[in-house]
Design an enzyme around this catalytic site. Structure first.
Site, PDB file in Angstrom:
ATOM      1  N   HIS A  41       0.835  -1.202   0.000  1.00 39.88           N
ATOM      2  CA  HIS A  41       0.000   0.000   0.000  1.00 39.88           C
ATOM      3  C   HIS A  41       0.871   1.253   0.000  1.00 39.88           C
ATOM      4  O   HIS A  41       0.586   2.222  -0.700  1.00 39.88           O
ATOM      5  CB  HIS A  41      -0.905   0.029   1.236  1.00 39.88           C
ATOM      6  CG  HIS A  41      -2.022  -0.958   1.183  1.00 39.88           C
ATOM      7  ND1 HIS A  41      -3.342  -0.619   1.310  1.00 39.88           N
ATOM      8  CD2 HIS A  41      -2.014  -2.299   1.001  1.00 39.88           C
ATOM      9  CE1 HIS A  41      -4.103  -1.703   1.219  1.00 39.88           C
ATOM     10  NE2 HIS A  41      -3.308  -2.734   1.041  1.00 39.88           N
TER      11      HIS A  41
ATOM     12  N   GLN B 196      13.636  -3.136  -5.908  1.00 41.61           N
ATOM     13  CA  GLN B 196      13.105  -3.972  -6.994  1.00 41.61           C
ATOM     14  C   GLN B 196      13.012  -3.228  -8.321  1.00 41.61           C
ATOM     15  O   GLN B 196      13.228  -3.811  -9.389  1.00 41.61           O
ATOM     16  CB  GLN B 196      11.734  -4.521  -6.595  1.00 41.61           C
ATOM     17  CG  GLN B 196      11.152  -5.455  -7.639  1.00 41.61           C
ATOM     18  CD  GLN B 196      10.043  -6.303  -7.084  1.00 41.61           C
ATOM     19  OE1 GLN B 196      10.255  -7.135  -6.207  1.00 41.61           O
ATOM     20  NE2 GLN B 196       8.845  -6.119  -7.599  1.00 41.61           N
TER      21      GLN B 196
ATOM     22  N   HIS C 139       5.153 -13.720  -6.894  1.00 39.31           N
ATOM     23  CA  HIS C 139       3.832 -14.093  -6.362  1.00 39.31           C
ATOM     24  C   HIS C 139       2.732 -13.288  -7.053  1.00 39.31           C
ATOM     25  O   HIS C 139       1.560 -13.498  -6.810  1.00 39.31           O
ATOM     26  CB  HIS C 139       3.806 -13.851  -4.856  1.00 39.31           C
ATOM     27  CG  HIS C 139       3.788 -12.393  -4.484  1.00 39.31           C
ATOM     28  ND1 HIS C 139       4.662 -11.462  -5.026  1.00 39.31           N
ATOM     29  CD2 HIS C 139       2.991 -11.685  -3.625  1.00 39.31           C
ATOM     30  CE1 HIS C 139       4.401 -10.267  -4.514  1.00 39.31           C
ATOM     31  NE2 HIS C 139       3.402 -10.382  -3.670  1.00 39.31           N
TER      32      HIS C 139
ATOM     33  N   TRP D 104       0.199  -6.868  -7.202  1.00 40.13           N
ATOM     34  CA  TRP D 104      -0.098  -5.948  -8.314  1.00 40.13           C
ATOM     35  C   TRP D 104       1.055  -4.973  -8.571  1.00 40.13           C
ATOM     36  O   TRP D 104       1.359  -4.639  -9.713  1.00 40.13           O
ATOM     37  CB  TRP D 104      -1.402  -5.204  -8.055  1.00 40.13           C
ATOM     38  CG  TRP D 104      -1.854  -4.348  -9.223  1.00 40.13           C
ATOM     39  CD1 TRP D 104      -2.116  -3.017  -9.216  1.00 40.13           C
ATOM     40  CD2 TRP D 104      -2.117  -4.797 -10.584  1.00 40.13           C
ATOM     41  NE1 TRP D 104      -2.521  -2.602 -10.461  1.00 40.13           N
ATOM     42  CE2 TRP D 104      -2.531  -3.676 -11.314  1.00 40.13           C
ATOM     43  CE3 TRP D 104      -2.031  -6.030 -11.226  1.00 40.13           C
ATOM     44  CZ2 TRP D 104      -2.860  -3.734 -12.673  1.00 40.13           C
ATOM     45  CZ3 TRP D 104      -2.361  -6.104 -12.575  1.00 40.13           C
ATOM     46  CH2 TRP D 104      -2.765  -4.965 -13.286  1.00 40.13           C
ATOM     47  N   ASN D 105       1.720  -4.521  -7.494  1.00 41.57           N
ATOM     48  CA  ASN D 105       2.843  -3.608  -7.713  1.00 41.57           C
ATOM     49  C   ASN D 105       3.943  -4.308  -8.496  1.00 41.57           C
ATOM     50  O   ASN D 105       4.476  -3.757  -9.469  1.00 41.57           O
ATOM     51  CB  ASN D 105       3.398  -3.099  -6.381  1.00 41.57           C
ATOM     52  CG  ASN D 105       2.374  -2.275  -5.636  1.00 41.57           C
ATOM     53  OD1 ASN D 105       1.974  -1.218  -6.094  1.00 41.57           O
ATOM     54  ND2 ASN D 105       1.923  -2.772  -4.496  1.00 41.57           N
ATOM     55  N   SER D 106       4.273  -5.527  -8.092  1.00 36.70           N
ATOM     56  CA  SER D 106       5.312  -6.272  -8.798  1.00 36.70           C
ATOM     57  C   SER D 106       4.902  -6.507 -10.251  1.00 36.70           C
ATOM     58  O   SER D 106       5.726  -6.441 -11.165  1.00 36.70           O
ATOM     59  CB  SER D 106       5.577  -7.601  -8.103  1.00 36.70           C
ATOM     60  OG  SER D 106       6.131  -7.372  -6.821  1.00 36.70           O
TER      61      SER D 106
ATOM     62  N   GLU E  46       5.275  -3.279 -12.172  1.00 40.75           N
ATOM     63  CA  GLU E  46       6.704  -2.946 -12.305  1.00 40.75           C
ATOM     64  C   GLU E  46       7.350  -3.805 -13.389  1.00 40.75           C
ATOM     65  O   GLU E  46       8.109  -3.316 -14.227  1.00 40.75           O
ATOM     66  CB  GLU E  46       7.414  -3.136 -10.955  1.00 40.75           C
ATOM     67  CG  GLU E  46       7.026  -2.062  -9.929  1.00 40.75           C
ATOM     68  CD  GLU E  46       7.306  -2.474  -8.484  1.00 40.75           C
ATOM     69  OE1 GLU E  46       8.036  -3.459  -8.260  1.00 40.75           O
ATOM     70  OE2 GLU E  46       6.779  -1.799  -7.574  1.00 40.75           O
TER      71      GLU E  46
ATOM     72  N   ASP F 133      -5.740 -10.881  -5.005  1.00 38.83           N
ATOM     73  CA  ASP F 133      -5.838 -10.578  -6.443  1.00 38.83           C
ATOM     74  C   ASP F 133      -4.734 -11.250  -7.261  1.00 38.83           C
ATOM     75  O   ASP F 133      -4.684 -11.077  -8.483  1.00 38.83           O
ATOM     76  CB  ASP F 133      -5.746  -9.061  -6.636  1.00 38.83           C
ATOM     77  CG  ASP F 133      -4.450  -8.478  -6.078  1.00 38.83           C
ATOM     78  OD1 ASP F 133      -3.964  -8.991  -5.045  1.00 38.83           O
ATOM     79  OD2 ASP F 133      -3.908  -7.522  -6.654  1.00 38.83           O
ATOM     80  N   GLN F 134      -3.851 -11.997  -6.623  1.00 33.69           N
ATOM     81  CA  GLN F 134      -2.657 -12.493  -7.336  1.00 33.69           C
ATOM     82  C   GLN F 134      -3.010 -13.434  -8.486  1.00 33.69           C
ATOM     83  O   GLN F 134      -2.352 -13.439  -9.525  1.00 33.69           O
ATOM     84  CB  GLN F 134      -1.698 -13.151  -6.340  1.00 33.69           C
ATOM     85  CG  GLN F 134      -1.129 -12.135  -5.349  1.00 33.69           C
ATOM     86  CD  GLN F 134      -0.566 -12.758  -4.079  1.00 33.69           C
ATOM     87  OE1 GLN F 134      -0.360 -13.966  -4.009  1.00 33.69           O
ATOM     88  NE2 GLN F 134      -0.309 -11.929  -3.069  1.00 33.69           N
TER      89      GLN F 134
HETATM   90  N1  UDP Z   1       9.811  -4.783  -3.157  1.00 33.13           N
HETATM   91  C1  UDP Z   1      11.048  -4.184  -3.055  1.00 33.13           C
HETATM   92  N2  UDP Z   1      12.122  -4.950  -2.715  1.00 33.13           N
HETATM   93  C2  UDP Z   1      12.033  -6.267  -2.497  1.00 33.13           C
HETATM   94  C3  UDP Z   1      10.767  -6.896  -2.615  1.00 33.13           C
HETATM   95  C4  UDP Z   1       9.672  -6.119  -2.961  1.00 33.13           C
HETATM   96  O1  UDP Z   1      11.191  -2.978  -3.268  1.00 33.13           O
HETATM   97  O2  UDP Z   1      13.059  -6.875  -2.178  1.00 33.13           O
HETATM   98  C5  UDP Z   1       8.645  -3.942  -3.478  1.00 33.13           C
HETATM   99  C6  UDP Z   1       8.143  -4.200  -4.882  1.00 33.13           C
HETATM  100  O3  UDP Z   1       8.892  -3.419  -5.798  1.00 33.13           O
HETATM  101  C7  UDP Z   1       6.693  -3.793  -4.772  1.00 33.13           C
HETATM  102  C8  UDP Z   1       6.347  -4.051  -3.303  1.00 33.13           C
HETATM  103  O4  UDP Z   1       7.574  -4.242  -2.615  1.00 33.13           O
HETATM  104  O5  UDP Z   1       6.539  -2.423  -5.069  1.00 33.13           O
HETATM  105  C9  UDP Z   1       5.521  -5.299  -3.107  1.00 33.13           C
HETATM  106  O6  UDP Z   1       4.221  -5.060  -3.535  1.00 33.13           O
HETATM  107  P1  UDP Z   1       3.368  -6.160  -4.280  1.00 33.13           P
HETATM  108  O7  UDP Z   1       2.030  -5.560  -4.576  1.00 33.13           O
HETATM  109  O8  UDP Z   1       4.097  -6.688  -5.436  1.00 33.13           O
HETATM  110  O9  UDP Z   1       3.248  -7.349  -3.256  1.00 33.13           O
HETATM  111  P2  UDP Z   1       2.851  -7.425  -1.684  1.00 33.13           P
HETATM  112  O10 UDP Z   1       4.106  -7.212  -0.938  1.00 33.13           O
HETATM  113  O11 UDP Z   1       1.823  -6.356  -1.432  1.00 33.13           O
HETATM  114  O12 UDP Z   1       2.326  -8.807  -1.540  1.00 33.13           O
END
Ligand code: UDP
Length: 492
Positions: free
Chosen positions: A21, A375, A390, A393-395, A398, A414-415
């Site tokens: 978030h 990341q 996994h 949504w952010n990943s 990206e 939502d994955q």
């Molecule tokens: N992320 C990061 N470094 C890491 C692992 C994850 O910066 O070593 C960031 C990634 O770029 C993303 C966020 O953490 O922006 C994870 O959000 P995502 O929605 O992908 O998954 P969640 O952690 O909410 O399950």
């Protein structure tokens, strides 16, 4: 002209204390400041504020300006869990009740403070399940509210149609026990149960996530045009997506909800040299200084498998062993994020570290494990050839914006929907899992890595990278939508 329109637009973005978030909230804040010329305060729970700014003690009225001159201010609010939410002992339903009462009181305090300091908020934005923010904002004279939808719009459309006449169809498909059972929802292509947000398949009140469905139901009521009290201004949805990626879902919602596609909201796309400036020092995790970027620099172009399951998923020792075996057998170099809190059990954590180290030794070109990396920088690196994820949504956004092919290993929420999108776009494949605990086995992972490291997938990923970037570039559809949205709050 109403008084609130005569001031500079000031957005307050309220988030949960989780990385998934906070990260998009920070990206949105920077886009609103740099692209839209607005003022932004990001309001995070005390527990997150403390980690982000490395503070031992945090007063509820703490405020800081972002490091590095980002032009975004941060304020702390209490969600009732100032020491942090511990998944091992704390209860989600209780947390939701607490954040609603304590959060409402303390966010009200932030709004009052900003108003009294001559910086009244003109639009309150919240990430997903914080609908009480809208009530607090209205009680404090904030005329407009918006949800920053940080999941795919397809998931929002699925929730919408579930609560508007299609619940029985979804429940029947879920109850069949066949994850490939198809469901037809208006305006969307047929989706299998495994492609829907996992919470829609919950049929028992005893499920620990059963509370989530009623929260989403309440949110849909708030978002539906005309759904609030008569005379109330609408709640907008700023969707972190772009037209080309989710055209059908956006179209299926537009008759019902004021949805504005503004994504991919990734502020590093706007930096002159994104590989040098993507750094996000104020994460909720300590960055690993282990020289992984230098290490990546020693590897051939598109050779490295990047593995990360985000900020909250945990991996069983069994799952780690399967991934380690796949990497050792594939002889491909890998960069693997294994967080300190991946596993509560210290013994298991040590075993996990050993497994990763031995995979690095046994593999052809070595591997590297990090606690937490930047990341965006990793995905922007030319040596990275695919991303085993996994599918948060952010990943997902990206990796699409960086043109990196995907092996999708979704777990929940939502994955599965994100994995479906990745396959539909042709930029990755969803790995099959086995057993009740859903383990991705070594042979399947190797098959998927081979499948996505093909020229065909790489060229589709490159094409989608251009589409994603065009959407947020000057004159792009999402950029125009965001600027138009901000202009609603600026005096003419
Ligand atoms: N992320 C990061 N470094 C890491 C692992 C994850 O910066 O070593 C960031 C990634 O770029 C993303 C966020 O953490 O922006 C994870 O959000 P995502 O929605 O992908 O998954 P969640 O952690 O909410 O399950």
């Amino acid at each position: 002209m109403a008084a609130w329109r005569q001031q500079q637009a000031h957005f307050l973005i309220v988030t949960y204390p989780s990385q998934g978030h906070v990260t998009p909230a920070r990206h949105l804040a920077r886009r609103l400041v740099h692209g839209g010329g607005a003022r932004v305060t990001v309001c995070v729970p005390v527990s997150a504020f403390r980690k982000m700014f490395d503070m031992g003690e945090v007063e509820v009225d703490s405020e800081v300006a972002e490091d590095g001159g980002g032009g975004v201010a941060y304020a702390a609010y209490s969600d009732g869990y100032d020491g942090g939410f511990d998944r091992a002992v704390d209860d989600h339903t209780r947390y939701m009740a607490q954040v609603r009462t304590v959060g409402a009181r303390t966010v009200a305090g932030v709004l009052r403070r900003l108003r009294d300091g001559g910086r009244p908020v003109t639009c309150a934005v919240y990430t997903l399940l914080l609908p009480w923010v809208a009530d607090v904002a209205r009680d404090h004279g904030v005329a407009a509210t918006a949800v920053f939808w940080i999941q795919p719009t397809t998931a929002l459309a699925a929730y919408y149609h579930y609560f508007r006449g299609h619940r029985e169809a979804v429940v029947a498909a879920a109850a069949s026990g066949d994850p490939s059972a198809e469901v037809s929802l208006p305006g969307l292509p047929p989706l299998r149960v495994r492609d829907l947000p996992s919470f829609l398949a919950i049929t028992s009140d005893d499920d620990p996530f059963a509370f989530v469905l009623s929260e989403f139901g309440a949110l849909i009521d708030t978002l539906e045009r005309g759904g609030g009290d008569p005379g109330e201004s609408p709640t907008y949805v700023l969707a972190n997506t772009f037209d080309a990626m989710e055209r059908d879902a956006l179209a299926s919602l537009r008759p019902h909800i004021d949805v504005v596609a503004v994504g991919p909201v990734l502020s590093f796309l706007h930096d002159a040299d994104e590989t040098k400036t993507a750094s996000s020092p104020n994460d909720l995790f300590d960055h690993d200084g282990g020289g992984y970027l230098e290490w990546l620099g020693t590897k051939p172009a598109r050779s490295v498998v990047y593995i990360s399951f985000g900020s909250s998923s945990v991996m069983s020792k069994n799952q780690v062993a399967e991934i380690a075996a796949a990497m050792a057998e594939s002889k491909k170099p890998f960069l693997w994020v294994i967080r300190k809190d991946n596993c509560k059990d210290e013994e298991d954590n040590t075993a996990i570290k050993k497994l990763v180290a031995s995979a690095a030794m046994d593999g052809g070109d070595g591997g590297m494990a990090v606690e937490w990396c930047d990341q965006a920088c990793v995905l922007s690196h030319p040596s990275v050839g695919c991303f085993v994820t996994h599918c948060g949504w952010n990943s997902t956004l990206e990796t699409v914006a960086c043109g990196v092919p995907v092996v999708a290993a979704p777990q929940y929420s939502d994955q599965g929907t994100n994995a479906w999108l990745v396959e539909r776009m042709g930029v990755g494949v969803r790995a099959a899992v086995h057993g009740g605990d859903g383990v991705l086995e070594a042979a399947e992972l190797r098959r998927c890595v081979d499948a996505v490291t093909s020229e065909a997938v790489a060229s589709r990923a490159a094409a989608w990278k251009e589409e994603a970037r065009a959407a947020v570039a000057d004159g792009g559809a999402s950029e125009r939508n965001l600027n138009e949205f901000v202009r609603r709050f600026i005096s003419k």
